[in-house]
Motif scaffolding. Structure first.
Motif, PDB file in Angstrom:
ATOM      1  N   SER A  91       0.843  -1.196   0.000  1.00  0.00           N
ATOM      2  CA  SER A  91       0.000   0.000   0.000  1.00  0.00           C
ATOM      3  C   SER A  91       0.881   1.250   0.000  1.00  0.00           C
ATOM      4  O   SER A  91       1.639   1.493   0.940  1.00  0.00           O
ATOM      5  CB  SER A  91      -0.910  -0.002   1.242  1.00  0.00           C
ATOM      6  OG  SER A  91      -1.373   1.304   1.511  1.00  0.00           O
ATOM      7  N   MET A  94       0.378   3.597   2.998  1.00  0.00           N
ATOM      8  CA  MET A  94       0.957   3.077   4.245  1.00  0.00           C
ATOM      9  C   MET A  94       2.477   3.305   4.225  1.00  0.00           C
ATOM     10  O   MET A  94       3.068   3.746   5.210  1.00  0.00           O
ATOM     11  CB  MET A  94       0.652   1.580   4.418  1.00  0.00           C
ATOM     12  CG  MET A  94      -0.792   1.260   4.711  1.00  0.00           C
ATOM     13  SD  MET A  94      -1.421   1.903   6.285  1.00  0.00           S
ATOM     14  CE  MET A  94      -1.185   0.548   7.392  1.00  0.00           C
ATOM     15  N   GLY A 136      -0.230  -9.032   9.441  1.00  0.00           N
ATOM     16  CA  GLY A 136      -0.362  -8.973   7.984  1.00  0.00           C
ATOM     17  C   GLY A 136      -0.948 -10.262   7.411  1.00  0.00           C
ATOM     18  O   GLY A 136      -1.792 -10.219   6.516  1.00  0.00           O
ATOM     19  N   ASN A 139      -4.582 -10.964   6.594  1.00  0.00           N
ATOM     20  CA  ASN A 139      -5.189 -10.265   5.460  1.00  0.00           C
ATOM     21  C   ASN A 139      -4.882 -10.907   4.117  1.00  0.00           C
ATOM     22  O   ASN A 139      -5.340 -10.428   3.089  1.00  0.00           O
ATOM     23  CB  ASN A 139      -4.663  -8.826   5.401  1.00  0.00           C
ATOM     24  CG  ASN A 139      -4.937  -8.068   6.669  1.00  0.00           C
ATOM     25  OD1 ASN A 139      -6.086  -7.840   6.999  1.00  0.00           O
ATOM     26  ND2 ASN A 139      -3.893  -7.707   7.389  1.00  0.00           N
ATOM     27  N   ILE A 140      -4.061 -11.940   4.136  1.00  0.00           N
ATOM     28  CA  ILE A 140      -3.603 -12.522   2.870  1.00  0.00           C
ATOM     29  C   ILE A 140      -4.309 -13.849   2.617  1.00  0.00           C
ATOM     30  O   ILE A 140      -4.275 -14.744   3.460  1.00  0.00           O
ATOM     31  CB  ILE A 140      -2.062 -12.683   2.885  1.00  0.00           C
ATOM     32  CG1 ILE A 140      -1.412 -11.300   3.026  1.00  0.00           C
ATOM     33  CG2 ILE A 140      -1.575 -13.409   1.642  1.00  0.00           C
ATOM     34  CD1 ILE A 140       0.100 -11.333   3.129  1.00  0.00           C
TER      35      ILE A 140
END
Ligand SMILES: C[S@@+](CC[C@H](N)C(=O)[O-])C[C@H]1O[C@@H](n2cnc3c(N)ncnc32)[C@H](O)[C@@H]1O
Length: 247
Positions: A91, A94, A136, A139-140
């Motif tokens: 991102s 981010m 993280g 989210n994957i």
């Protein structure tokens, strides 16, 4: 949100990489504030505890899904300015927030940042002594691929560290946690970030994964050994670590 009422599986929809990137793009400016607020400051302790796992590892360390860079910064705090740290995120907003923070802390020359995808890391094999991902992996969608990449870029004998939300397995937290996540967090998060959808996503993504054992299994399947996990703060977060076999 279009499509949700047309039979699209909500979790899969939200876990689509493009949706995830849009989501983090939109909450980037308020991410830090909300992180500290919604976790009552515990997020700092969780990252500190996770980064302690990297003590003694010489050479470059990779922070995958670095977000606004807090893990990368904590690595420097704990190990000194000579530590070589790379932060990667897909991102742009981010990464921009991370870069602004590094400038403010005079760390922009110390920590390297790059845009990139956890599913296809832009690094050669065995380039790092350790790789880490905080909040993280949840989210994957292709978790096994992300873990395979984290293992690939680490040297034999190196460490892979995952810090992630998990569901408390017992006690009052087991009952309280879903209420907090489903009722309170989306409201507060939505109010401050101006994006209710983004913070409705978080409980969905946590409920997607049940416990630390799931992550342990994934890490073992990715070829790591000596895989262990620790529950933090009544198990609402878990720290899972594994070692890459010596080549
Ligand atoms: C909840 S934030 C965590 C950020 C940071 N690690 C922390 O501890 O605050 C999740 C981050 O993962 C990033 N992310 C999600 N999927 C990714 C992918 N496939 N490749 C790279 N970054 C990804 C998002 O952009 C977001 O910055």
């Amino acid at each position: 949100m279009a499509g949700l009422s047309n039979g699209v599986n909500m979790k899969t929809y939200f876990l689509h990489p493009e949706s995830i990137r849009n989501l983090f793009d939109s909450i980037a400016p308020t991410y830090d504030l909300l992180n500290h607020l919604l976790s009552l400051g515990r997020d700092l302790y969780w990252r500190k505890t996770a980064v302690r796992e990297l003590k003694g590892f010489e050479g470059w360390i990779l922070d995958v899904a670095t977000g606004t860079g807090d893990v990368a910064i904590e690595i420097i705090h704990q190990n000194g300015y000579n530590r070589k740290v790379f932060g990667l995120d897909f991102s742009k907003p981010m990464i921009k927030e991370a870069y602004q923070k590094l400038l403010r802390k005079d760390l922009s020359e110390t920590i390297a940042l790059t845009l990139g995808d956890a599913l296809s890391l832009p690094f050669r094999e065995n380039a790092f002594s350790a790789s880490m991902m905080a909040f993280g992996l949840r989210n994957i969608l292709e978790k096994n691929q992300a873990l395979a990449e984290m293992v690939r870029v680490v040297k034999g004998g190196g460490k892979v560290v995952i810090l992630e939300f998990t569901l408390p397995q017992k006690g009052f937290m087991k009952r309280l946690y879903p209420i907090y996540f489903k009722q309170i967090l989306p409201r507060v998060g939505g109010f401050i970030s101006g994006d209710r959808g983004a913070y409705s996503y978080l409980p969905e993504s946590v409920l997607h994964i049940q416990n630390a054992e799931d992550y342990e299994e994934m890490m073992l399947r990715s070829g790591l050994e000596n895989v262990t996990s620790r529950r933090l703060t009544f198990g609402i977060v878990s720290l899972i670590v594994g070692m890459k076999r010596h080549l």
